[in-house]
Design a protein around this motif. Sequence first.
Motif, PDB file in Angstrom:
ATOM      1  N   SER A  80    -118.721 -38.815 -68.020  1.00  0.00           N
ATOM      2  CA  SER A  80    -119.633 -37.682 -67.784  1.00  0.00           C
ATOM      3  C   SER A  80    -120.214 -37.122 -69.072  1.00  0.00           C
ATOM      4  CB  SER A  80    -118.906 -36.571 -67.024  1.00  0.00           C
ATOM      5  OG  SER A  80    -117.813 -36.074 -67.772  1.00  0.00           O
ATOM      6  N   HIS A  81    -119.570 -37.385 -70.204  1.00  0.00           N
ATOM      7  CA  HIS A  81    -120.064 -36.855 -71.472  1.00  0.00           C
ATOM      8  C   HIS A  81    -121.021 -37.818 -72.187  1.00  0.00           C
ATOM      9  CE1 HIS A  81    -117.960 -33.051 -71.983  1.00  0.00           C
ATOM     10  NE2 HIS A  81    -116.869 -33.604 -71.491  1.00  0.00           N
ATOM     11  N   ILE A  82    -121.108 -39.065 -71.743  1.00  0.00           N
ATOM     12  CA  ILE A  82    -121.998 -40.007 -72.427  1.00  0.00           C
ATOM     13  C   ILE A  82    -123.426 -39.794 -71.932  1.00  0.00           C
ATOM     14  CG2 ILE A  82    -120.175 -41.727 -72.704  1.00  0.00           C
ATOM     15  CD1 ILE A  82    -121.373 -43.297 -70.444  1.00  0.00           C
ATOM     16  N   GLN A  83    -124.366 -40.239 -72.738  1.00  0.00           N
ATOM     17  CA  GLN A  83    -125.772 -40.046 -72.408  1.00  0.00           C
ATOM     18  C   GLN A  83    -126.379 -41.273 -71.735  1.00  0.00           C
ATOM     19  OE1 GLN A  83    -127.166 -37.064 -72.868  1.00  0.00           O
ATOM     20  NE2 GLN A  83    -125.159 -36.398 -73.635  1.00  0.00           N
ATOM     21  N   ASP A  84    -125.799 -42.452 -71.977  1.00  0.00           N
ATOM     22  CA  ASP A  84    -126.370 -43.702 -71.463  1.00  0.00           C
ATOM     23  C   ASP A  84    -125.450 -44.261 -70.379  1.00  0.00           C
ATOM     24  OD1 ASP A  84    -127.629 -46.049 -70.957  1.00  0.00           O
ATOM     25  OD2 ASP A  84    -127.302 -46.935 -72.945  1.00  0.00           O
ATOM     26  N   ALA A  85    -125.880 -44.194 -69.128  1.00  0.00           N
ATOM     27  CA  ALA A  85    -125.058 -44.665 -68.020  1.00  0.00           C
ATOM     28  C   ALA A  85    -124.815 -46.167 -68.090  1.00  0.00           C
ATOM     29  CB  ALA A  85    -125.736 -44.309 -66.682  1.00  0.00           C
TER      30      ALA A  85
ATOM     31  N   ALA B  21    -123.210 -29.848 -63.825  1.00  0.00           N
ATOM     32  CA  ALA B  21    -121.812 -30.273 -63.786  1.00  0.00           C
ATOM     33  C   ALA B  21    -121.018 -29.765 -64.984  1.00  0.00           C
ATOM     34  CB  ALA B  21    -121.739 -31.801 -63.735  1.00  0.00           C
ATOM     35  N   ALA B  22    -121.655 -29.020 -65.898  1.00  0.00           N
ATOM     36  CA  ALA B  22    -120.972 -28.570 -67.116  1.00  0.00           C
ATOM     37  C   ALA B  22    -119.691 -27.790 -66.822  1.00  0.00           C
ATOM     38  CB  ALA B  22    -121.928 -27.744 -67.973  1.00  0.00           C
ATOM     39  N   PRO B  23    -119.692 -26.816 -65.882  1.00  0.00           N
ATOM     40  CA  PRO B  23    -118.438 -26.088 -65.614  1.00  0.00           C
ATOM     41  C   PRO B  23    -117.320 -27.004 -65.114  1.00  0.00           C
ATOM     42  CG  PRO B  23    -120.327 -24.907 -64.709  1.00  0.00           C
ATOM     43  CD  PRO B  23    -120.825 -26.260 -65.115  1.00  0.00           C
ATOM     44  N   LEU B  24    -117.681 -27.973 -64.258  1.00  0.00           N
ATOM     45  CA  LEU B  24    -116.654 -28.878 -63.729  1.00  0.00           C
ATOM     46  C   LEU B  24    -116.139 -29.812 -64.825  1.00  0.00           C
ATOM     47  CD1 LEU B  24    -115.030 -29.775 -61.333  1.00  0.00           C
ATOM     48  CD2 LEU B  24    -116.922 -31.257 -60.623  1.00  0.00           C
ATOM     49  N   ARG B  25    -117.035 -30.270 -65.697  1.00  0.00           N
ATOM     50  CA  ARG B  25    -116.600 -31.105 -66.819  1.00  0.00           C
ATOM     51  C   ARG B  25    -115.629 -30.343 -67.716  1.00  0.00           C
ATOM     52  NH1 ARG B  25    -122.084 -33.225 -67.029  1.00  0.00           N
ATOM     53  NH2 ARG B  25    -122.641 -31.579 -68.507  1.00  0.00           N
TER      54      ARG B  25
ATOM     55  N   SER C 208    -124.851 -37.781 -63.329  1.00  0.00           N
ATOM     56  CA  SER C 208    -126.153 -37.648 -62.670  1.00  0.00           C
ATOM     57  C   SER C 208    -126.518 -36.189 -62.393  1.00  0.00           C
ATOM     58  CB  SER C 208    -126.155 -38.434 -61.354  1.00  0.00           C
ATOM     59  OG  SER C 208    -125.228 -37.872 -60.435  1.00  0.00           O
ATOM     60  N   MET C 209    -125.523 -35.315 -62.347  1.00  0.00           N
ATOM     61  CA  MET C 209    -125.782 -33.898 -62.056  1.00  0.00           C
ATOM     62  C   MET C 209    -126.300 -33.140 -63.268  1.00  0.00           C
ATOM     63  SD  MET C 209    -122.469 -32.988 -59.698  1.00  0.00           S
ATOM     64  CE  MET C 209    -122.839 -31.236 -59.677  1.00  0.00           C
ATOM     65  N   GLY C 210    -126.149 -33.738 -64.449  1.00  0.00           N
ATOM     66  CA  GLY C 210    -126.655 -33.087 -65.651  1.00  0.00           C
ATOM     67  C   GLY C 210    -125.917 -31.807 -65.986  1.00  0.00           C
TER      68      GLY C 210
END
Length: 442
Positions: free
Chosen positions: A75-80, A180-184, A175-177
Amino acid sequence: MEASGTGASAAPKSPFYRQLYVQVLFAIALGVIVGVAFPDFATTPGVKALGDGFIKLIKMVIAPIIFCTVVSGISHIQDARKVGRVGVKALVYFEVVSTFALAIGLVIGNVVKPGAGFAGKPDAAAVAQYVNAPHKSTVDFFLDVIPDSVVGAFARGDILQVLFFSILMGFSLLSMGERAAPLRKLIDEFAHAVFGVLGFVMKAAPFGAFGAMAYTIGKYGPTVLSNLAGLIATFYFASAVFIVVVLGLIARFAGFNIFKFLYYIKDELLIVLGTSSSESALPNLMAKLEHLGCSRSVVGLVVPTGYSFNLDGTNIYMTLATLFIAQALDIPLTLQQQLVILGVAMLTSKGASGVTGAGFITLAATLAAVDPRMVPGMAIVFSIDKFMSENRALTNIIGNGVATVVISGWEGELDREKMNAVLNGPTDAFAIVREEADEPAV
C-alpha cells in the motif's frame, strides 16, 4: 530506523550470558544431557510442552506479522507493477536455486552411496500413516491458496492463504489512494504492537529449545543418532556444500559474504535447530532482513512465499533419501529415472507444502512416481527423520534469507551501506525486534 540501529550498536555490550544465541545454545546442550541421563523425565508431557508451547507462541504472531508487513509494503509503494515484478523474480529465482539443491542431492548421493550395503529390514507399518496420507496435486495446491474464509485462514495460520488475502488487501488500499491513509497508519501501528509481542515471546526461546531437544533425545535415545549416521552425515555434508558453494557464490555476486550473513542470523538458526521448525524463526528473520537494509515490501513478499516455494533443504533431502533407499533395497536406478526424480521432486515439494509430515508425504509421492518398490523403504529413514528435519529447516531458512537479500538488490531496494555496516558490526536480536516495534513505518 538508522538512529535506533546505530544507538543499539553503540550501547554497552550486554554480558555474554544475556545474548539470545548463548542462552539457546546452552539450552540445547542441557536438553541433550537431560535426554540422555533422564529419558523418563525428558519424555514427560511437561517437558514436551515447553517445545510445543514455544512453537505455538511463535505461530500465534506469524499470520498478523505477514498480513501487516505485506499490506503495508504494497500500500505504500507507488508502482503497482512492482509487486508482480518482485513475484516473478522470486519464483524464477526459487526454481533455479531449487534445481541446484536437487542436483546436489543426486550427485552426492551417487558419489558417497550412503545406502550401499545396508543390512537393516524396513518396517513398512511404521510409516503407513505417511504413505497413505492424501497427497495434493499441483492443481489442488493452487486452489487451496484461496481461503474458504479470511477468518479461517488466520485461525489456521495458513501462510499462503494469509499471503494471498494480504496481497489483495494491499492492492485495494493502494487503489484507494489518500482515502486509505488512516487505515494504512492503523495497520502500521498494529504491526509495531505485534513486533512488541514478538519481543516478549523471544525471551522464551531457550525454554522452547530445551524442551524440544530433551524430549527428542529422551524419546528416540542417543543411539538413534548412530543407527544411520552415514545418511545423516551425508545429508548435512550435502547441505553444507549447497550453502557454502551455491548460496555462497550467489551471495558473493550480490555483494555480501555468506559466512557473515550466517553469523548475523545465528539466533534464528539456533532457534530452528532447537525446535526443528523454520516457522519458529520466521517473524524475527523478517525483522532482521529489514534491519539489514532490505525494503519492507520485498521482505513481506519474498519470505512468506519462500516458505512454500523455496525449500532447498527439503529438495536436497528428497533426492538424497530416494537414492539412499534405492541403494539400501538394492534397486538400481538409471540416469533417466534419476532425472525423473529431479522433475517429480520439484513438483511434489510444492504440492504438499504446509501439510503435517510434508517431508515424508512428498518423499512417498516421489518414490511412488519413480518406482513403487521403493515406497516401503521409507521405514528405513523413519527413525532418524526427526534429526534430518532439523537440517532441512536450517537450510530452508538460510536459503530464504539469501533470496530476500538478492531480490532486494535486483529491485534496487537494498541499502548496501547499511548492509555492510550491519554485517560487520555486532547484532542484538532483541534490539532489532524492539526497533521494529518502536520505529514508525516509512
